[in-house]
Design a protein around this motif. Sequence first.
Motif, short mmCIF file in Angstrom:
data_model
loop_
_atom_site.label_atom_id
_atom_site.label_comp_id
_atom_site.label_asym_id
_atom_site.label_seq_id
_atom_site.Cartn_x
_atom_site.Cartn_y
_atom_site.Cartn_z
N MET A 1 0.84 -1.20 0.00
CA MET A 1 0.00 0.00 0.00
C MET A 1 0.88 1.25 0.00
O MET A 1 0.69 2.16 -0.80
CB MET A 1 -0.91 -0.06 1.24
CG MET A 1 -1.94 1.01 1.36
SD MET A 1 -1.37 2.44 2.28
CE MET A 1 -1.51 1.83 3.97
N LEU A 2 1.87 1.28 0.90
CA LEU A 2 2.74 2.45 1.00
C LEU A 2 3.61 2.61 -0.25
O LEU A 2 3.80 3.72 -0.75
CB LEU A 2 3.62 2.35 2.24
CG LEU A 2 2.90 2.55 3.58
CD1 LEU A 2 3.81 2.18 4.74
CD2 LEU A 2 2.42 3.98 3.74
N GLU A 3 4.09 1.48 -0.75
CA GLU A 3 4.96 1.57 -1.93
C GLU A 3 4.18 2.01 -3.17
O GLU A 3 4.70 2.76 -4.00
CB GLU A 3 5.67 0.24 -2.17
CG GLU A 3 6.85 0.09 -1.23
CD GLU A 3 7.56 -1.24 -1.36
OE1 GLU A 3 6.98 -2.16 -1.95
OE2 GLU A 3 8.69 -1.34 -0.85
N ASP A 4 2.94 1.56 -3.29
CA ASP A 4 2.10 2.01 -4.41
C ASP A 4 1.91 3.51 -4.35
O ASP A 4 2.01 4.21 -5.36
CB ASP A 4 0.71 1.35 -4.34
CG ASP A 4 0.76 -0.08 -4.88
OD1 ASP A 4 1.82 -0.48 -5.41
OD2 ASP A 4 -0.26 -0.78 -4.77
N ARG A 5 1.61 4.00 -3.15
CA ARG A 5 1.41 5.43 -3.00
C ARG A 5 2.68 6.21 -3.33
O ARG A 5 2.64 7.26 -3.95
CB ARG A 5 0.98 5.76 -1.57
CG ARG A 5 -0.49 5.79 -1.41
CD ARG A 5 -0.88 5.68 0.02
NE ARG A 5 -2.13 4.95 0.10
CZ ARG A 5 -3.29 5.52 0.28
NH1 ARG A 5 -3.37 6.80 0.44
NH2 ARG A 5 -4.38 4.81 0.32
N ARG A 6 3.80 5.65 -2.87
CA ARG A 6 5.06 6.31 -3.13
C ARG A 6 5.33 6.38 -4.64
O ARG A 6 5.73 7.42 -5.15
CB ARG A 6 6.20 5.56 -2.43
CG ARG A 6 7.53 6.27 -2.61
CD ARG A 6 8.57 5.77 -1.67
NE ARG A 6 8.92 4.40 -1.95
CZ ARG A 6 9.94 3.77 -1.38
NH1 ARG A 6 10.64 4.38 -0.48
NH2 ARG A 6 10.21 2.53 -1.68
N ARG A 7 5.06 5.29 -5.33
CA ARG A 7 5.29 5.25 -6.77
C ARG A 7 4.41 6.27 -7.48
O ARG A 7 4.87 7.03 -8.33
CB ARG A 7 5.01 3.84 -7.29
CG ARG A 7 5.81 3.50 -8.52
CD ARG A 7 5.61 2.05 -8.91
NE ARG A 7 5.85 1.13 -7.82
CZ ARG A 7 4.99 0.22 -7.37
NH1 ARG A 7 3.79 0.11 -7.91
NH2 ARG A 7 5.29 -0.58 -6.38
N LYS B 1 3.53 17.58 -2.22
CA LYS B 1 3.62 16.16 -2.54
C LYS B 1 4.94 15.57 -2.09
O LYS B 1 5.00 14.41 -1.68
CB LYS B 1 3.39 15.93 -4.04
CG LYS B 1 1.91 16.05 -4.39
CD LYS B 1 1.67 16.12 -5.87
CE LYS B 1 0.21 16.44 -6.17
NZ LYS B 1 -0.66 15.27 -6.11
N SER B 2 5.99 16.37 -2.15
CA SER B 2 7.28 15.88 -1.68
C SER B 2 7.23 15.62 -0.18
O SER B 2 7.82 14.67 0.32
CB SER B 2 8.38 16.90 -1.95
OG SER B 2 8.42 17.20 -3.31
N GLU B 3 6.52 16.49 0.54
CA GLU B 3 6.38 16.28 1.98
C GLU B 3 5.62 15.00 2.27
O GLU B 3 5.97 14.26 3.19
CB GLU B 3 5.69 17.48 2.63
CG GLU B 3 6.67 18.60 2.93
CD GLU B 3 5.98 19.93 3.18
OE1 GLU B 3 4.81 19.95 3.59
OE2 GLU B 3 6.65 20.97 2.96
#
Length: 147
Positions: free
Chosen positions: A22-28, A72-74
Amino acid sequence: MATMKRKKAPAKTSRYTELRHMLEDRRRELMSDVQGRIRDVRSEGDREVLDQGESSEVDIQEDIEFALIQMKSETLNKINEALGRLEAGTYGNCFGCGEEIAEPRLRALPFAVRCKDCEEARETAELRARETAQRRGSSALFLDMSS
Ligand SMILES: [Zn+2]
């Protein structure tokens, strides 16, 4: 044979895997969004010279874009932090009761630090405190008037 000895890796539960995905998808998503925006801003900067009025409008738009990119960077930083906590085994546990925060809640609010119950209890407590303060305020006023 070398033994697979990693520094106290947390048990790779399905919850861990799910949350990590979930977190990695969001990060991508965020990363490609941010990179796309940066590219747009850059290519806009390459456009032919505009007259004064037009270029100030572009400046405003660029400011908005930069603010968005910064925001978004934050969020990206927060996701990286969350991934770090997930590795350390502290992500997704409630600050209030220490129980695991339900996964659907984390999907909706990846940076939630309390479970639903604790969050609601906290909100209710805050509301009560505010009400009590208001009541105290008005009764103090009442006492002042009666004296
Ligand atoms: Zn809780």
